[in-house]
Design an enzyme around this catalytic site. Sequence first.
Site, PDB file in Angstrom:
ATOM      1  N   SER A  48       4.542   1.294   8.131  1.00  0.00           N
ATOM      2  CA  SER A  48       4.386   0.255   6.896  1.00  0.00           C
ATOM      3  C   SER A  48       5.481   0.204   5.935  1.00  0.00           C
ATOM      4  O   SER A  48       6.209   1.089   5.457  1.00  0.00           O
ATOM      5  CB  SER A  48       3.135   0.932   6.176  1.00  0.00           C
ATOM      6  N   HIS A  74       0.918  -1.063  -0.048  1.00  0.00           N
ATOM      7  CA  HIS A  74       0.010  -0.055  -0.029  1.00  0.00           C
ATOM      8  C   HIS A  74       0.907   1.345  -0.159  1.00  0.00           C
ATOM      9  O   HIS A  74       0.255   2.357  -0.051  1.00  0.00           O
ATOM     10  CB  HIS A  74      -1.160   0.022   1.237  1.00  0.00           C
TER      11      HIS A  74
END
Length: 202
Positions: A181, A55
């Site tokens: 992330s 992502h």
Amino acid sequence: MTTPAESRARNPLDSALPTDIVKSIALVTFTDANGSSSRCTGWLINADTVVTAGHCVHGGGSGEDWHRVNSFRVYPGRDGSASPYGSCTAKRLYSVRGWTRNAADTADYGAIQLNCNIGDTVGWYGFRSAEGARGLAGVRVNVRGYPGDMVWSSLWTMADRIRVSQREMAFYAADTYGGQSGSCLLYTSPSPRDRTRPRMPA
């Protein structure tokens, strides 16, 4: 299960950690496909390739798009306002169909090919897979990245162990936050011939 944020430790470049462990982890900033500014963490695996979360390069699913490749800046070893190794732009973004078509959690990983060979200066990590569905169970790991709730662009670490190990995913209780992330899971191999290695990104 939650873990208190104060259990995290900051890792400036002048910390007790070996410099080559810190400087091969990078802050990644970019503009996403919707035009919003964002950031992630990544780690070098060769001279010009950074592994990160899926992502962090693509919105996930067939209805989404790639983030704006020309907006990417990658800062290895970033330490607050200091960028001792400079930064690189991105040449190309990569992920797998499981993420770009189906947004599957098990496929949420990607890579950034850089427009420079910064890895020749800062070094890079090795990586390997675990054997069997429970191959990571109980393994002690360090999650290291750039959380958005701490000092801007500063690197932080928290230690834990793998609580649940599955064929395609592993779970831990170390505290993380937006911006981390793409962080790798570092572990120290019991073999003296192996260096500290990261697992796949969180």
